[in-house]
Design an enzyme around this catalytic site. Sequence first.
Site, PDB file in Angstrom:
ATOM      1  N   ASP A 104       0.879  -1.170   0.000  1.00  0.00           N
ATOM      2  CA  ASP A 104       0.000   0.000   0.000  1.00  0.00           C
ATOM      3  C   ASP A 104       0.920   1.225   0.000  1.00  0.00           C
ATOM      4  O   ASP A 104       2.126   1.117   0.283  1.00  0.00           O
ATOM      5  CB  ASP A 104      -0.863  -0.050   1.280  1.00  0.00           C
ATOM      6  CG  ASP A 104      -1.536   1.261   1.603  1.00  0.00           C
ATOM      7  OD1 ASP A 104      -2.246   1.780   0.725  1.00  0.00           O
ATOM      8  OD2 ASP A 104      -1.340   1.774   2.705  1.00  0.00           O
TER       9      ASP A 104
ATOM     10  N   ASP B  88      -0.184   5.165   0.895  1.00  0.00           N
ATOM     11  CA  ASP B  88      -0.413   6.180   1.947  1.00  0.00           C
ATOM     12  C   ASP B  88      -0.526   5.549   3.333  1.00  0.00           C
ATOM     13  O   ASP B  88      -1.365   4.691   3.554  1.00  0.00           O
ATOM     14  CB  ASP B  88      -1.685   6.979   1.616  1.00  0.00           C
ATOM     15  CG  ASP B  88      -1.501   7.804   0.359  1.00  0.00           C
ATOM     16  OD1 ASP B  88      -2.300   7.660  -0.574  1.00  0.00           O
ATOM     17  OD2 ASP B  88      -0.531   8.569   0.293  1.00  0.00           O
TER      18      ASP B  88
HETATM   19  C1  XBP Z   1      -5.226   6.272   0.934  1.00  0.00           C
HETATM   20  C2  XBP Z   1      -6.420   6.951   0.398  1.00  0.00           C
HETATM   21  C3  XBP Z   1      -6.246   8.085  -0.573  1.00  0.00           C
HETATM   22  C4  XBP Z   1      -5.430   9.214   0.069  1.00  0.00           C
HETATM   23  C5  XBP Z   1      -5.602  10.516  -0.685  1.00  0.00           C
HETATM   24  O1  XBP Z   1      -4.720   5.484  -0.115  1.00  0.00           O
HETATM   25  O2  XBP Z   1      -7.531   6.563   0.744  1.00  0.00           O
HETATM   26  O3  XBP Z   1      -7.540   8.548  -0.899  1.00  0.00           O
HETATM   27  O4  XBP Z   1      -5.948   9.442   1.383  1.00  0.00           O
HETATM   28  O5  XBP Z   1      -5.230  10.345  -2.042  1.00  0.00           O
HETATM   29  P1  XBP Z   1      -3.881   4.091   0.212  1.00  0.00           P
HETATM   30  P2  XBP Z   1      -6.235  10.821  -3.205  1.00  0.00           P
HETATM   31  O6  XBP Z   1      -4.720   2.963  -0.385  1.00  0.00           O
HETATM   32  O7  XBP Z   1      -2.557   4.284  -0.465  1.00  0.00           O
HETATM   33  O8  XBP Z   1      -3.732   3.973   1.725  1.00  0.00           O
HETATM   34  O9  XBP Z   1      -6.686  12.216  -2.860  1.00  0.00           O
HETATM   35  O10 XBP Z   1      -5.410  10.751  -4.471  1.00  0.00           O
HETATM   36  O11 XBP Z   1      -7.366   9.824  -3.173  1.00  0.00           O
HETATM   37 MG    MG Z   2      -2.892   3.219   3.381  1.00  0.00          MG
END
Ligand code: XBP
Ligand code: MG
Length: 242
Positions: free
Chosen positions: A28, A30
């Site tokens: 993953d 973020d």
């Molecule tokens: C986390 C998310 C993303 C980010 C924001 O992604 O839910 O929406 O918070 O990015 P991950 P965007 O699966 O990597 O944990 O504004 O591009 O959605």
């Molecule tokens: Mg994440």
Amino acid sequence: MDDLLRSPGLRLKRAKQLIGQARALIFDVDGTLAETEEVHRQAFNAAFARAGLDWCWDQSVYKELLRITGGKERIRAFEGLRGEKPLLSDNEISALHGTKTAIYAELIANGGCPLRPGIEDLLAAARRRGQILAIATTTSRGNIDALLTAELGKDWMELFAAIVAGDEVPRKKPAPDVYLEVLSRLGLPASQCVAIEDSSNGLVAASLAGIPVLISRSAYFQDDDFSDAFHVTDDLTELAVE
Ligand code: XBP
Ligand code: MG
């Protein structure tokens, strides 16, 4: 037997075996590769200000909104929380999210967001073992590129055999779509892979795809339910495997 399996030492040993023996490690982005959500939150607020909206998400509001994956969906959910009729059209939300994404890239390029402890060692050790690396994320491809260009250099993409971003599949996490797409592109069974995640949405998504999950808890998801994870840690350096 159960008591034995509950012993922290044995669970850690099994987690290290899982990492060392997997054909592929699927990361993953973020919260897992880096603690990026504070930068996302700042970018959302800067985009709202630039659009003349009096919205400002503090950390407690953002923590609630993070239950909704996807920035565009999160903005729409916030409108719903305010209890007023939707202010913005879908096109206006897309434009606002585009501004946010551009600001996020600037913030990352200027201030950076370091990879979490243990990530670079995990990636390097996996490469040494000849393991396959992949990315399965809800965020956009532009955001992945901004972060990993800053942290791993301009050739970062060469490290990953498959990269699937949120808008490239029909449904975002907790739906399994990004993980199923990664498995399809790798041509590997779920049981020979491991997912590294930070949130319950990510745990559900990878689990629905049949992939064992290692959780590296991040700042915004400290109190999520990770009972279905193979192992939970706050510090991936404990999983370093030579
Ligand atoms: C986390 C998310 C993303 C980010 C924001 O992604 O839910 O929406 O918070 O990015 P991950 P965007 O699966 O990597 O944990 O504004 O591009 O959605
Ligand atoms: Mg994440």
